[in-house]
Design a protein around this motif. Structure first.
Motif, PDB file in Angstrom:
ATOM      1  N   LEU A  93       0.843  -1.196   0.000  1.00  0.00           N
ATOM      2  CA  LEU A  93       0.000   0.000   0.000  1.00  0.00           C
ATOM      3  C   LEU A  93       0.876   1.243   0.000  1.00  0.00           C
ATOM      4  N   GLN A  94       0.524   2.161  -0.883  1.00  0.00           N
ATOM      5  CA  GLN A  94       1.309   3.378  -0.979  1.00  0.00           C
ATOM      6  C   GLN A  94       1.312   4.120   0.357  1.00  0.00           C
ATOM      7  N   GLY A  95       2.487   4.472   0.830  1.00  0.00           N
ATOM      8  CA  GLY A  95       2.588   5.236   2.078  1.00  0.00           C
ATOM      9  C   GLY A  95       2.707   4.371   3.320  1.00  0.00           C
ATOM     10  N   TYR A  96       2.635   3.037   3.155  1.00  0.00           N
ATOM     11  CA  TYR A  96       2.725   2.140   4.316  1.00  0.00           C
ATOM     12  C   TYR A  96       3.761   1.057   4.043  1.00  0.00           C
ATOM     13  N   ASP A  97       4.498   0.678   5.093  1.00  0.00           N
ATOM     14  CA  ASP A  97       5.450  -0.430   4.979  1.00  0.00           C
ATOM     15  C   ASP A  97       4.700  -1.746   5.014  1.00  0.00           C
ATOM     16  N   GLY A  98       5.330  -2.783   4.481  1.00  0.00           N
ATOM     17  CA  GLY A  98       4.798  -4.137   4.639  1.00  0.00           C
ATOM     18  C   GLY A  98       3.809  -4.542   3.565  1.00  0.00           C
ATOM     19  N   ARG A  99       3.295  -5.765   3.748  1.00  0.00           N
ATOM     20  CA  ARG A  99       2.318  -6.337   2.814  1.00  0.00           C
ATOM     21  C   ARG A  99       1.006  -6.555   3.582  1.00  0.00           C
ATOM     22  N   TYR A 100      -0.089  -6.554   2.848  1.00  0.00           N
ATOM     23  CA  TYR A 100      -1.394  -6.588   3.521  1.00  0.00           C
ATOM     24  C   TYR A 100      -2.390  -7.523   2.828  1.00  0.00           C
ATOM     25  N   ASP A 101      -3.166  -8.220   3.647  1.00  0.00           N
ATOM     26  CA  ASP A 101      -4.348  -8.934   3.164  1.00  0.00           C
ATOM     27  C   ASP A 101      -5.490  -7.924   3.049  1.00  0.00           C
ATOM     28  N   VAL A 102      -6.375  -8.174   2.097  1.00  0.00           N
ATOM     29  CA  VAL A 102      -7.498  -7.244   1.872  1.00  0.00           C
ATOM     30  C   VAL A 102      -8.797  -7.933   2.310  1.00  0.00           C
ATOM     31  N   ILE A 103      -9.550  -7.274   3.199  1.00  0.00           N
ATOM     32  CA  ILE A 103     -10.752  -7.902   3.757  1.00  0.00           C
ATOM     33  C   ILE A 103     -11.926  -6.908   3.735  1.00  0.00           C
ATOM     34  N   PRO A 104     -12.931  -7.157   2.885  1.00  0.00           N
ATOM     35  CA  PRO A 104     -14.098  -6.269   2.891  1.00  0.00           C
ATOM     36  C   PRO A 104     -15.000  -6.560   4.084  1.00  0.00           C
ATOM     37  N   VAL A 105     -15.562  -5.504   4.668  1.00  0.00           N
ATOM     38  CA  VAL A 105     -16.506  -5.652   5.786  1.00  0.00           C
ATOM     39  C   VAL A 105     -17.755  -4.833   5.450  1.00  0.00           C
ATOM     40  N   GLU A 106     -18.889  -5.493   5.372  1.00  0.00           N
ATOM     41  CA  GLU A 106     -20.140  -4.806   5.061  1.00  0.00           C
ATOM     42  C   GLU A 106     -20.965  -4.660   6.343  1.00  0.00           C
ATOM     43  N   TYR A 107     -21.412  -3.442   6.632  1.00  0.00           N
ATOM     44  CA  TYR A 107     -22.183  -3.182   7.838  1.00  0.00           C
ATOM     45  C   TYR A 107     -23.675  -3.190   7.535  1.00  0.00           C
ATOM     46  N   LYS A 108     -24.430  -3.884   8.364  1.00  0.00           N
ATOM     47  CA  LYS A 108     -25.880  -3.910   8.244  1.00  0.00           C
ATOM     48  C   LYS A 108     -26.478  -3.531   9.586  1.00  0.00           C
ATOM     49  N   LYS A 109     -27.540  -2.739   9.533  1.00  0.00           N
ATOM     50  CA  LYS A 109     -28.132  -2.249  10.775  1.00  0.00           C
ATOM     51  C   LYS A 109     -28.853  -3.362  11.543  1.00  0.00           C
ATOM     52  N   GLY A 126     -15.954  -8.033  -2.870  1.00  0.00           N
ATOM     53  CA  GLY A 126     -14.672  -8.736  -2.859  1.00  0.00           C
ATOM     54  C   GLY A 126     -14.132  -8.942  -4.268  1.00  0.00           C
ATOM     55  N   MET A 127     -15.023  -9.276  -5.196  1.00  0.00           N
ATOM     56  CA  MET A 127     -14.592  -9.517  -6.582  1.00  0.00           C
ATOM     57  C   MET A 127     -14.110  -8.220  -7.243  1.00  0.00           C
ATOM     58  N   CYS A 128     -14.765  -7.105  -6.920  1.00  0.00           N
ATOM     59  CA  CYS A 128     -14.304  -5.801  -7.424  1.00  0.00           C
ATOM     60  C   CYS A 128     -12.899  -5.507  -6.887  1.00  0.00           C
ATOM     61  N   GLU A 131     -10.149  -7.496  -8.523  1.00  0.00           N
ATOM     62  CA  GLU A 131      -9.794  -6.990  -9.866  1.00  0.00           C
ATOM     63  C   GLU A 131      -8.994  -5.688  -9.760  1.00  0.00           C
ATOM     64  N   MET A 132      -9.395  -4.801  -8.850  1.00  0.00           N
ATOM     65  CA  MET A 132      -8.732  -3.500  -8.740  1.00  0.00           C
ATOM     66  C   MET A 132      -7.322  -3.613  -8.153  1.00  0.00           C
ATOM     67  N   LEU A 133      -7.169  -4.514  -7.172  1.00  0.00           N
ATOM     68  CA  LEU A 133      -5.904  -4.571  -6.434  1.00  0.00           C
ATOM     69  C   LEU A 133      -5.044  -5.769  -6.827  1.00  0.00           C
ATOM     70  N   CYS A 134      -5.523  -6.546  -7.827  1.00  0.00           N
ATOM     71  CA  CYS A 134      -4.781  -7.731  -8.296  1.00  0.00           C
ATOM     72  C   CYS A 134      -4.390  -8.627  -7.125  1.00  0.00           C
ATOM     73  N   CYS A 135      -5.376  -9.070  -6.385  1.00  0.00           N
ATOM     74  CA  CYS A 135      -5.098  -9.918  -5.229  1.00  0.00           C
ATOM     75  C   CYS A 135      -6.201 -10.961  -5.100  1.00  0.00           C
ATOM     76  N   GLU A 136      -6.033 -11.834  -4.141  1.00  0.00           N
ATOM     77  CA  GLU A 136      -7.073 -12.820  -3.856  1.00  0.00           C
ATOM     78  C   GLU A 136      -7.718 -12.481  -2.517  1.00  0.00           C
TER      79      GLU A 136
END
Ligand code: SF4
Length: 219
Positions: A93-109, A126-128, A131-136
């Motif tokens: 991630l630009q501006g941050y050290d290291g590598r990161y997993d990507v995890i979407p969180v959807e909030y529902k009331k 997650g599928m978007c 595609e955008m971040l070239c990751c799984e």
């Protein structure tokens, strides 16, 4: 691959899964804008989105209201929250050290639903992101305000196939400007578009043609 002008709204997936006619009334027959907002408020986020923001908490970076899109699926929308968890592998991630997993969180009331519409929406997000971040992205979370609990959701191939198939169908309806006829279901009672949908007619009419016919009668 879809062009940007063909993109559909990611949030429409929930409407479409709930009732194809409701989605068509809301997203094809755009005269129902006021009611779409009602439905959006009740069925979807019910949560005021803030402008995109990012904060760091320990080994996590939390991004809010992150815009997402997919050329393959032909959708665009917004993720409530995307968490980036520091790990051995993953994306940088630009501006941050290291590598990161990507995890979407959807909030529902509310609380978890008996149907899996929330899972479909999370999977599309997650599928978007993939595609955008070239990751799984093997999983995400659904957080429910009523239970104050977040549920881990594995983004299986089956659910991804369902998202792809649903979006193919949505694009087909949209291209043909097709509004399915009324089909009664238990959901009709709770549907915010029921007065406009006119389910009492039970005929293969679009709401627009019904209104047009009555306007002409009045004239
Ligand atoms: S009233 Fe029933 S058929 Fe009409 S849009 Fe709503 S859920 Fe669909």
């Amino acid at each position: 691959m879809y062009e940007e002008e063909e993109y559909l709204q990611l949030s429409g997936i929930q409407h479409f899964a709930f009732c194809r006619r409701q989605w068509a009334l809301a997203y094809i027959e755009l005269q129902w804008a006021e009611n779409v907002r009602t439905v959006e408020g009740r069925l979807l986020h019910e949560k005021a989105h803030t402008v995109t923001s990012r904060e760091k908490r320990g080994d996590r970076i939390i991004s809010r209201a992150m815009p997402v899109s997919s050329r393959e699926l032909g959708i665009s929308g917004e993720c409530d929250v995307v968490e980036f968890h520091r790990c051995g592998e993953g994306i940088s991630l630009q501006g941050y050290d290291g590598r990161y997993d990507v995890i979407p969180v959807e909030y529902k009331k509310g609380k978890p639903k008996s149907s899996h519409v929330d899972i479909l929406q999370l999977a599309a997000q997650g599928m978007c992101l993939e595609e955008m971040l070239c990751c799984e992205i093997p999983y995400g979370y659904l957080y429910y305000g009523e239970t104050r609990h977040r549920e881990k959701i594995v983004l299986t191939e089956e659910i991804r196939d369902e998202v792809r198939e649903m979006l193919r169908e949505m694009h087909d309806y949209f291209r043909r400007k097709y509004t399915p006829k009324v089909k009664w279901s238990k959901g009709c009672q709770a549907c915010s578009l029921k007065d406009l949908c006119l389910p009492v007619l039970g005929k293969n009419k679009s709401a627009r043609s019904y209104v047009d016919a009555h306007v002409q009668e009045d004239m």
